[in-house]
Design a protein around this motif. Structure first.
Motif, PDB file in Angstrom:
ATOM      1  N   SER A 122      63.533  81.721  -4.425  1.00 26.36           N
ATOM      2  CA  SER A 122      63.020  81.326  -5.835  1.00 26.36           C
ATOM      3  C   SER A 122      64.138  80.691  -6.535  1.00 26.36           C
ATOM      4  O   SER A 122      65.355  80.471  -6.067  1.00 26.36           O
ATOM      5  N   HIS A 123      63.821  79.977  -7.821  1.00 23.23           N
ATOM      6  CA  HIS A 123      64.854  79.237  -8.338  1.00 23.23           C
ATOM      7  C   HIS A 123      64.838  79.458  -9.883  1.00 23.23           C
ATOM      8  O   HIS A 123      63.810  79.847 -10.704  1.00 23.23           O
ATOM      9  N   THR A 124      65.977  79.269 -10.466  1.00 21.55           N
ATOM     10  CA  THR A 124      66.243  79.381 -11.945  1.00 21.55           C
ATOM     11  C   THR A 124      67.279  78.671 -12.198  1.00 21.55           C
ATOM     12  O   THR A 124      68.286  78.052 -11.423  1.00 21.55           O
ATOM     13  N   CYS A 125      67.081  77.870 -13.426  1.00 20.99           N
ATOM     14  CA  CYS A 125      68.303  76.807 -13.897  1.00 20.99           C
ATOM     15  C   CYS A 125      68.182  76.889 -15.492  1.00 20.99           C
ATOM     16  O   CYS A 125      67.035  77.039 -16.134  1.00 20.99           O
ATOM     17  N   THR A 126      69.243  76.627 -16.083  1.00 26.53           N
ATOM     18  CA  THR A 126      69.569  76.274 -17.514  1.00 26.53           C
ATOM     19  C   THR A 126      69.106  75.144 -17.902  1.00 26.53           C
ATOM     20  O   THR A 126      69.379  74.813 -19.094  1.00 26.53           O
ATOM     21  N   CYS A 127      68.666  73.966 -16.982  1.00 26.26           N
ATOM     22  CA  CYS A 127      68.403  72.749 -17.427  1.00 26.26           C
ATOM     23  C   CYS A 127      67.418  72.914 -18.592  1.00 26.26           C
ATOM     24  O   CYS A 127      67.177  71.843 -19.322  1.00 26.26           O
ATOM     25  N   THR A 128      66.452  73.692 -18.424  1.00 20.12           N
ATOM     26  CA  THR A 128      65.263  74.058 -19.245  1.00 20.12           C
ATOM     27  C   THR A 128      65.265  75.783 -19.643  1.00 20.12           C
ATOM     28  O   THR A 128      65.546  76.473 -18.744  1.00 20.12           O
ATOM     29  N   PRO A 129      65.176  76.029 -20.816  1.00 20.81           N
ATOM     30  CA  PRO A 129      65.319  77.328 -21.125  1.00 20.81           C
ATOM     31  C   PRO A 129      64.364  78.281 -20.535  1.00 20.81           C
ATOM     32  O   PRO A 129      63.025  77.708 -20.179  1.00 20.81           O
ATOM     33  N   ALA A 130      65.005  79.394 -19.940  1.00 21.28           N
ATOM     34  CA  ALA A 130      64.059  80.115 -19.106  1.00 21.28           C
ATOM     35  C   ALA A 130      63.289  79.590 -17.798  1.00 21.28           C
ATOM     36  O   ALA A 130      61.829  79.991 -17.451  1.00 21.28           O
ATOM     37  N   ARG A 131      63.642  78.535 -17.201  1.00 22.48           N
ATOM     38  CA  ARG A 131      63.013  77.897 -16.183  1.00 22.48           C
ATOM     39  C   ARG A 131      63.163  78.765 -15.017  1.00 22.48           C
ATOM     40  O   ARG A 131      64.153  79.486 -14.803  1.00 22.48           O
ATOM     41  N   THR A 132      62.100  79.105 -14.274  1.00 23.36           N
ATOM     42  CA  THR A 132      62.085  79.911 -13.032  1.00 23.36           C
ATOM     43  C   THR A 132      61.471  79.212 -12.060  1.00 23.36           C
ATOM     44  O   THR A 132      60.904  79.677 -10.938  1.00 23.36           O
ATOM     45  N   SER A 133      61.233  77.738 -11.982  1.00 21.77           N
ATOM     46  CA  SER A 133      60.305  77.073 -11.031  1.00 21.77           C
ATOM     47  C   SER A 133      61.435  75.907 -10.356  1.00 21.77           C
ATOM     48  O   SER A 133      62.444  75.621 -11.108  1.00 21.77           O
ATOM     49  N   PRO A 134      60.909  75.363  -9.369  1.00 22.67           N
ATOM     50  CA  PRO A 134      62.241  74.533  -8.774  1.00 22.67           C
ATOM     51  C   PRO A 134      62.501  73.189  -9.627  1.00 22.67           C
ATOM     52  O   PRO A 134      61.530  72.911 -10.161  1.00 22.67           O
ATOM     53  N   CYS A 135      63.484  72.590  -9.614  1.00 24.12           N
ATOM     54  CA  CYS A 135      64.022  71.574 -10.083  1.00 24.12           C
ATOM     55  C   CYS A 135      64.980  70.796  -9.314  1.00 24.12           C
ATOM     56  O   CYS A 135      65.417  71.313  -8.326  1.00 24.12           O
ATOM     57  N   VAL A 136      65.354  69.553  -9.816  1.00 27.15           N
ATOM     58  CA  VAL A 136      66.341  68.746  -8.826  1.00 27.15           C
ATOM     59  C   VAL A 136      67.742  69.375  -8.776  1.00 27.15           C
ATOM     60  O   VAL A 136      68.204  69.463  -7.882  1.00 27.15           O
ATOM     61  N   HIS A 137      68.067  70.272  -9.815  1.00 33.69           N
ATOM     62  CA  HIS A 137      69.409  71.008  -9.662  1.00 33.69           C
ATOM     63  C   HIS A 137      69.355  72.013  -8.666  1.00 33.69           C
ATOM     64  O   HIS A 137      70.112  72.237  -7.649  1.00 33.69           O
ATOM     65  N   THR A 138      68.318  72.975  -8.509  1.00 33.31           N
ATOM     66  CA  THR A 138      68.085  73.920  -7.395  1.00 33.31           C
ATOM     67  C   THR A 138      68.002  73.491  -6.083  1.00 33.31           C
ATOM     68  O   THR A 138      68.362  73.985  -5.276  1.00 33.31           O
ATOM     69  N   ALA A 139      67.014  72.126  -6.152  1.00 37.29           N
ATOM     70  CA  ALA A 139      66.906  71.819  -4.930  1.00 37.29           C
ATOM     71  C   ALA A 139      68.207  71.226  -4.270  1.00 37.29           C
ATOM     72  O   ALA A 139      68.538  71.206  -3.404  1.00 37.29           O
ATOM     73  N   ALA A 140      69.084  70.597  -5.195  1.00 38.71           N
ATOM     74  CA  ALA A 140      70.537  70.027  -4.815  1.00 38.71           C
ATOM     75  C   ALA A 140      71.385  71.115  -4.317  1.00 38.71           C
ATOM     76  O   ALA A 140      72.274  71.042  -3.393  1.00 38.71           O
ATOM     77  N   VAL A 141      71.354  72.445  -4.996  1.00 37.98           N
ATOM     78  CA  VAL A 141      72.057  73.446  -4.489  1.00 37.98           C
ATOM     79  C   VAL A 141      71.638  74.008  -3.118  1.00 37.98           C
ATOM     80  O   VAL A 141      72.392  74.246  -2.044  1.00 37.98           O
ATOM     81  N   GLY A 142      70.429  73.968  -2.931  1.00 37.24           N
ATOM     82  CA  GLY A 142      69.611  74.193  -1.336  1.00 37.24           C
ATOM     83  C   GLY A 142      70.284  73.206  -0.379  1.00 37.24           C
ATOM     84  O   GLY A 142      70.732  73.514   0.815  1.00 37.24           O
ATOM     85  N   LEU A 143      70.166  72.003  -0.665  1.00 38.32           N
ATOM     86  CA  LEU A 143      70.640  71.029   0.167  1.00 38.32           C
ATOM     87  C   LEU A 143      72.176  71.060   0.570  1.00 38.32           C
ATOM     88  O   LEU A 143      72.676  70.717   1.540  1.00 38.32           O
ATOM     89  N   LEU A 144      72.865  71.370  -0.706  1.00 36.92           N
ATOM     90  CA  LEU A 144      74.382  71.301  -0.451  1.00 36.92           C
ATOM     91  C   LEU A 144      74.770  72.567   0.530  1.00 36.92           C
ATOM     92  O   LEU A 144      75.592  72.471   1.266  1.00 36.92           O
ATOM     93  N   LEU A 145      73.900  73.791   0.373  1.00 33.55           N
ATOM     94  CA  LEU A 145      74.072  74.917   1.182  1.00 33.55           C
ATOM     95  C   LEU A 145      73.553  74.756   2.651  1.00 33.55           C
ATOM     96  O   LEU A 145      74.269  74.924   3.394  1.00 33.55           O
ATOM     97  N   ALA A 146      72.558  73.786   2.788  1.00 34.20           N
ATOM     98  CA  ALA A 146      71.978  73.621   4.204  1.00 34.20           C
ATOM     99  C   ALA A 146      73.191  72.724   4.739  1.00 34.20           C
ATOM    100  O   ALA A 146      73.468  73.225   5.980  1.00 34.20           O
ATOM    101  N   GLU A 147      73.624  71.779   4.119  1.00 35.10           N
ATOM    102  CA  GLU A 147      74.820  70.946   4.711  1.00 35.10           C
ATOM    103  C   GLU A 147      76.279  71.715   5.278  1.00 35.10           C
ATOM    104  O   GLU A 147      76.651  71.770   6.197  1.00 35.10           O
TER     105      GLU A 147
END
Length: 405
Positions: A122-147
């Motif tokens: 699941s995904h959370t980010c502070t780019c938008t208040p109380a965001r709990t859906s995927p965003c470009v930042h959480t996707a970037a974290v996933g890609l960075l971890l995969a690498e």
């Protein structure tokens, strides 16, 4: 014929799960572009249950995304570790941070997937208040971890709730002839600290009746060797040791030296074995603390260099406030030779595996530095309340001594 061992499969499997959880091709493309264009990307931090980083926003703030992953339970980890330990090639495929992606197949890990499934993410980010859906930042974290997982899969074990060093320790201590399955033992929860096994309490016995002594006449002092005291009192050797230790403490107090307060049995035992009158207890202490010769040597070194706090940091894992850990991470960031490499945080430990440095926060509110030149973490001098100073000490300990004799 079985395929050759590799680590790339971890990355492939995790990327598939992560992209399925995002389910937005345009968002993944934007995340890849964000990573490619970041002038100064923040390091990837891997913790039990989540991976995080930070990215600058147009308004000057920083987005702090978290890619959340369900942790495996203690019984699940017990089954996984037992399945791996039962393999004849266990050390070669799982004994180093380059864990073979043979273990990415649940068939080799007791039908329990180490790689998270899309429903585990699941995904959370502070780019938008109380965001709990995927965003470009959480996707970037996933890609960075995969690498990262492509070459060093160990952070995935931390992410799923149990750092890889637990498995390595088990493989080192498991005899060549595979041990029988053991009863699962729960791992320490975040609100607990691990402790050494308690000594068994002696059986209750009645207090003997008082002796009839004649105190009116002179009694000659005994000149013969006294026998062992009756049970349940300690043996004669133990009584002599306790008396010598009490005299040692009293002598320090009389000379104005501070007597350290040892917070628990484990740290007091290592203090005792470091003194002449306690050296004969070394083997018994090793058995009590479940340490081998190398472990006992490292514990003694930790006590010598850091006192009771250093010994406790070696023996136990403590729960530490997240703010303390994150402030320490920020303090050492500019000192890291590989600033983009993954930082692992588990209980009171911050691990920078890229350079083989670990900091352990002790009950004395000091950071105790460690290095692993031979694959085993060992304490080095330089504990300090400032994590940056402790990190510098760990780096200095790795440099060859260029002094001439």
């Amino acid at each position: 014929m079985s395929r050759r061992h590799s680590t790339a499969g971890w990355s492939t499997a995790f990327t598939a799960a992560m992209t399925t959880s995002v389910a937005d091709t345009a968002l993944l493309t934007a995340a890849r572009r964000l990573l490619d264009t970041s002038a100064d990307p923040a390091p990837l931090n891997v913790n039990a249950g989540f991976a995080t980083s930070k990215f600058p926003l147009p308004d000057g703030r920083a987005a702090r995304p978290r890619l959340l992953v369900d942790e495996l339970t203690a019984p699940q980890w017990e089954r996984i570790e037992q399945a791996i330990a039962d393999r004849p090639d266990a050390l070669s495929i799982a004994g180093t941070p380059a864990i073979s992606d043979l273990l990415a197949d649940p068939a080799t890990t007791a039908r329990i997937a180490v790689v998270p499934q899309p429903t585990d993410i699941s995904h959370t980010c502070t780019c938008t208040p109380a965001r709990t859906s995927p965003c470009v930042h959480t996707a970037a974290v996933g890609l960075l971890l995969a690498e990262r997982l492509r070459t060093v899969p160990a952070p995935l074990f931390t992410l799923r709730g149990r750092a890889h060093h637990h498995l390595r320790t088990r493989l080192r201590t498991t005899p060549a002839s595979r041990s029988r399955p053991r009863t699962p033992q729960p791992a320490p929860t975040p609100h607990q600290r691990t402790t050494a096994p308690a000594l068994a309490a002696p059986a209750a016995v009645p207090i003997p009746a008082p002796a009839d002594l004649d105190l009116t006449r002179h009694q000659p002092a005994p000149t013969h060797t006294l026998g062992e005291p009756p049970g349940p009192l300690p043996e004669h050797t133990a009584l002599v040791t306790l008396t010598a230790d009490a005299a040692h403490r009293a002598d320090r107090l009389l000379n104005g030296d501070p007597v350290p307060h040892d917070p628990d049995t484990g740290t007091d035992l290592v203090r005792l074995t470091a003194l002449p009158h306690g050296q004969h207890l070394r083997s018994a202490v090793m058995n009590h603390l479940n340490l081998d010769t190398v472990g006992m040597a490292h514990l003694t070194l930790a006590h010598t260099q850091g006192g009771p706090g250093g010994a406790a940091a070696y023996l136990y894992s403590f729960t530490v406030d997240r703010d303390i850990l994150h402030e320490a991470q920020a303090a050492i960031q500019s000192l890291r030779p590989a600033p983009l490499a993954t930082i692992e945080i588990e209980y009171n430990r911050i691990t920078d595996r890229a350079v083989g440095i670990q900091l352990r926060y002790g009950p004395d509110s000091r950071w105790h530095p460690y290095r692993n030149p031979y694959g085993i973490w060992q304490p080095v001098p330089g504990s300090h309340a400032d994590p940056a100073r402790a990190y510098q000490a760990a780096r200095a300990a790795a440099r060859p001594d260029r002094r001439t004799t």
